[in-house]
Design a protein around this motif. Structure first.
Motif, PDB file in Angstrom:
ATOM      1  N   ALA A   1      36.468  34.360  48.405  1.00 61.02           N
ATOM      2  CA  ALA A   1      36.806  35.236  49.523  1.00 61.02           C
ATOM      3  C   ALA A   1      35.824  36.391  49.586  1.00 61.02           C
ATOM      4  CB  ALA A   1      38.214  35.774  49.369  1.00 61.02           C
ATOM      5  N   THR A   2      35.569  36.879  50.785  1.00 60.96           N
ATOM      6  CA  THR A   2      34.709  38.042  50.990  1.00 60.96           C
ATOM      7  C   THR A   2      35.491  39.064  51.796  1.00 60.96           C
ATOM      8  OG1 THR A   2      32.724  36.666  50.966  1.00 60.96           O
ATOM      9  CG2 THR A   2      32.520  38.872  51.905  1.00 60.96           C
ATOM     10  N   TYR A   3      35.582  40.280  51.274  1.00 58.16           N
ATOM     11  CA  TYR A   3      36.250  41.379  51.961  1.00 58.16           C
ATOM     12  C   TYR A   3      35.184  42.342  52.431  1.00 58.16           C
ATOM     13  CZ  TYR A   3      40.526  39.547  49.978  1.00 58.16           C
ATOM     14  OH  TYR A   3      41.576  38.723  49.647  1.00 58.16           O
ATOM     15  N   LYS A   4      35.162  42.605  53.720  1.00 59.80           N
ATOM     16  CA  LYS A   4      34.151  43.508  54.278  1.00 59.80           C
ATOM     17  C   LYS A   4      34.779  44.869  54.499  1.00 59.80           C
ATOM     18  CE  LYS A   4      31.817  39.698  56.264  1.00 59.80           C
ATOM     19  NZ  LYS A   4      30.531  39.412  56.682  1.00 59.80           N
ATOM     20  N   GLY A   5      33.963  45.889  54.290  1.00 57.81           N
ATOM     21  CA  GLY A   5      34.536  47.205  54.460  1.00 57.81           C
ATOM     22  C   GLY A   5      33.600  48.280  54.644  1.00 57.81           C
TER      23      GLY A   5
ATOM     24  N   ASN B   1      42.252  42.561  33.340  1.00 60.09           N
ATOM     25  CA  ASN B   1      41.309  43.483  32.712  1.00 60.09           C
ATOM     26  C   ASN B   1      39.892  43.130  33.102  1.00 60.09           C
ATOM     27  OD1 ASN B   1      42.958  45.212  31.084  1.00 60.09           O
ATOM     28  ND2 ASN B   1      43.355  43.454  29.772  1.00 60.09           N
ATOM     29  N   CYS B   2      39.029  44.136  32.997  1.00 55.28           N
ATOM     30  CA  CYS B   2      37.614  43.951  33.272  1.00 55.28           C
ATOM     31  C   CYS B   2      36.850  44.818  32.281  1.00 55.28           C
ATOM     32  CB  CYS B   2      37.313  44.366  34.708  1.00 55.28           C
ATOM     33  SG  CYS B   2      35.609  44.047  35.196  1.00 55.28           S
ATOM     34  N   LYS B   3      35.746  44.296  31.743  1.00 55.68           N
ATOM     35  CA  LYS B   3      34.970  45.078  30.769  1.00 55.68           C
ATOM     36  C   LYS B   3      34.309  46.281  31.423  1.00 55.68           C
ATOM     37  CE  LYS B   3      34.397  41.295  27.664  1.00 55.68           C
ATOM     38  NZ  LYS B   3      33.633  40.626  26.672  1.00 55.68           N
ATOM     39  N   ASN B   4      33.992  46.171  32.707  1.00 52.70           N
ATOM     40  CA  ASN B   4      33.408  47.273  33.465  1.00 52.70           C
ATOM     41  C   ASN B   4      34.457  47.822  34.428  1.00 52.70           C
ATOM     42  OD1 ASN B   4      30.963  46.537  32.260  1.00 52.70           O
ATOM     43  ND2 ASN B   4      30.479  45.146  33.924  1.00 52.70           N
ATOM     44  N   ASP B   5      34.309  49.077  34.779  1.00 50.31           N
ATOM     45  CA  ASP B   5      35.230  49.669  35.746  1.00 50.31           C
ATOM     46  C   ASP B   5      34.913  49.138  37.143  1.00 50.31           C
ATOM     47  OD1 ASP B   5      36.567  51.176  33.872  1.00 50.31           O
ATOM     48  OD2 ASP B   5      35.294  52.932  34.140  1.00 50.31           O
ATOM     49  N   LEU B   6      35.947  48.718  37.842  1.00 51.44           N
ATOM     50  CA  LEU B   6      35.788  48.294  39.228  1.00 51.44           C
ATOM     51  C   LEU B   6      35.887  49.507  40.138  1.00 51.44           C
ATOM     52  CD1 LEU B   6      38.125  45.150  39.303  1.00 51.44           C
ATOM     53  CD2 LEU B   6      35.650  45.183  39.053  1.00 51.44           C
ATOM     54  N   SER B   7      35.178  49.465  41.246  1.00 45.12           N
ATOM     55  CA  SER B   7      35.302  50.549  42.220  1.00 45.12           C
ATOM     56  C   SER B   7      36.669  50.424  42.894  1.00 45.12           C
ATOM     57  CB  SER B   7      34.189  50.447  43.265  1.00 45.12           C
ATOM     58  OG  SER B   7      34.397  49.315  44.093  1.00 45.12           O
ATOM     59  N   ASN B   8      37.071  51.465  43.584  1.00 41.65           N
ATOM     60  CA  ASN B   8      38.357  51.430  44.293  1.00 41.65           C
ATOM     61  C   ASN B   8      38.402  50.286  45.292  1.00 41.65           C
ATOM     62  OD1 ASN B   8      39.500  53.566  42.948  1.00 41.65           O
ATOM     63  ND2 ASN B   8      38.825  55.086  44.437  1.00 41.65           N
ATOM     64  N   LYS B   9      37.296  50.073  46.006  1.00 41.40           N
ATOM     65  CA  LYS B   9      37.248  49.008  47.004  1.00 41.40           C
ATOM     66  C   LYS B   9      37.355  47.640  46.342  1.00 41.40           C
ATOM     67  CE  LYS B   9      35.275  49.726  50.692  1.00 41.40           C
ATOM     68  NZ  LYS B   9      34.642  49.903  51.946  1.00 41.40           N
TER      69      LYS B   9
ATOM     70  N   MET C   1      30.203  48.184  52.231  1.00 39.17           N
ATOM     71  CA  MET C   1      30.019  47.327  51.073  1.00 39.17           C
ATOM     72  C   MET C   1      31.051  46.206  51.135  1.00 39.17           C
ATOM     73  SD  MET C   1      30.485  48.399  47.098  1.00 39.17           S
ATOM     74  CE  MET C   1      31.774  47.516  46.271  1.00 39.17           C
ATOM     75  N   SER C   2      30.592  44.973  50.972  1.00 35.25           N
ATOM     76  CA  SER C   2      31.528  43.861  50.941  1.00 35.25           C
ATOM     77  C   SER C   2      31.828  43.488  49.492  1.00 35.25           C
ATOM     78  CB  SER C   2      30.965  42.654  51.694  1.00 35.25           C
ATOM     79  OG  SER C   2      29.803  42.191  51.071  1.00 35.25           O
ATOM     80  N   VAL C   3      33.005  42.931  49.291  1.00 39.88           N
ATOM     81  CA  VAL C   3      33.464  42.529  47.965  1.00 39.88           C
ATOM     82  C   VAL C   3      33.638  41.023  47.977  1.00 39.88           C
ATOM     83  CG1 VAL C   3      35.285  42.756  46.240  1.00 39.88           C
ATOM     84  CG2 VAL C   3      34.632  44.737  47.608  1.00 39.88           C
ATOM     85  N   LYS C   4      32.938  40.340  47.076  1.00 41.79           N
ATOM     86  CA  LYS C   4      33.040  38.885  46.982  1.00 41.79           C
ATOM     87  C   LYS C   4      33.860  38.527  45.753  1.00 41.79           C
ATOM     88  CE  LYS C   4      28.727  38.106  49.304  1.00 41.79           C
ATOM     89  NZ  LYS C   4      27.411  37.504  49.296  1.00 41.79           N
ATOM     90  N   ILE C   5      34.855  37.680  45.947  1.00 41.52           N
ATOM     91  CA  ILE C   5      35.714  37.223  44.852  1.00 41.52           C
ATOM     92  C   ILE C   5      35.565  35.712  44.751  1.00 41.52           C
ATOM     93  CG2 ILE C   5      38.068  37.053  43.986  1.00 41.52           C
ATOM     94  CD1 ILE C   5      38.675  39.613  45.594  1.00 41.52           C
ATOM     95  N   LYS C   6      35.231  35.259  43.555  1.00 39.79           N
ATOM     96  CA  LYS C   6      35.026  33.833  43.313  1.00 39.79           C
ATOM     97  C   LYS C   6      35.831  33.425  42.094  1.00 39.79           C
ATOM     98  CE  LYS C   6      31.474  30.438  42.406  1.00 39.79           C
ATOM     99  NZ  LYS C   6      30.076  30.212  42.078  1.00 39.79           N
ATOM    100  N   PRO C   7      36.675  32.396  42.212  1.00 38.14           N
ATOM    101  CA  PRO C   7      37.450  31.951  41.052  1.00 38.14           C
ATOM    102  C   PRO C   7      36.552  31.277  40.015  1.00 38.14           C
ATOM    103  CG  PRO C   7      37.905  30.562  42.948  1.00 38.14           C
ATOM    104  CD  PRO C   7      36.996  31.642  43.419  1.00 38.14           C
ATOM    105  N   ILE C   8      36.788  31.595  38.750  1.00 38.46           N
ATOM    106  CA  ILE C   8      36.118  30.912  37.648  1.00 38.46           C
ATOM    107  C   ILE C   8      37.103  29.898  37.084  1.00 38.46           C
ATOM    108  CG2 ILE C   8      35.093  31.172  35.367  1.00 38.46           C
ATOM    109  CD1 ILE C   8      34.277  34.038  36.280  1.00 38.46           C
ATOM    110  N   THR C   9      38.275  30.386  36.670  1.00 43.14           N
ATOM    111  CA  THR C   9      39.383  29.546  36.237  1.00 43.14           C
ATOM    112  C   THR C   9      40.631  30.070  36.932  1.00 43.14           C
ATOM    113  OG1 THR C   9      38.346  29.295  34.064  1.00 43.14           O
ATOM    114  CG2 THR C   9      40.664  28.681  34.246  1.00 43.14           C
ATOM    115  N   ASP C  10      41.256  29.233  37.762  1.00 46.78           N
ATOM    116  CA  ASP C  10      42.426  29.674  38.525  1.00 46.78           C
ATOM    117  C   ASP C  10      43.481  30.298  37.619  1.00 46.78           C
ATOM    118  OD1 ASP C  10      41.137  28.693  40.726  1.00 46.78           O
ATOM    119  OD2 ASP C  10      42.508  27.030  41.091  1.00 46.78           O
ATOM    120  N   HIS C  11      44.018  31.425  38.042  1.00 46.13           N
ATOM    121  CA  HIS C  11      45.069  32.182  37.355  1.00 46.13           C
ATOM    122  C   HIS C  11      44.592  32.838  36.057  1.00 46.13           C
ATOM    123  CE1 HIS C  11      48.224  30.858  40.087  1.00 46.13           C
ATOM    124  NE2 HIS C  11      47.750  29.635  39.961  1.00 46.13           N
TER     125      HIS C  11
END
Length: 66
Positions: free
Chosen positions: A62-66, A30-38, A1-11
């Motif tokens: 960024a995309t993290y592959k795993g 914080n996140c309204k939903n629980d994130l997986s460990n990855k 599963m890859s993880v994609k991270i995209k900035p909405i508002t920096d910082h």
């Protein structure tokens, strides 16, 4: 599963896969939903490499592959 991270508002807020993670008034992420460990590990790595690095003027996706 890859993880994609995209900035909405920096910082302040980022999209991690389909979840929105944001910084609260106390400076915690914080996140309204629980994130997986990855997803959590990928965001922590992104934070240490990109968000906390003062040389990055504009944050990139960024995309993290795993």
């Amino acid at each position: 599963m890859s993880v994609k991270i995209k900035p909405i508002t920096d910082h302040e807020s980022y999209k991690v896969n389909e979840h929105i993670i944001f910084k609260d008034g106390l400076g915690n992420w914080n996140c309204k939903n629980d994130l997986s460990n990855k997803e959590r590990q990928a965001f922590n790595q992104y934070e240490s490499i990109v968000i906390k690095n003062p040389r990055f003027k504009k944050h990139t996706s960024a995309t993290y592959k795993g």
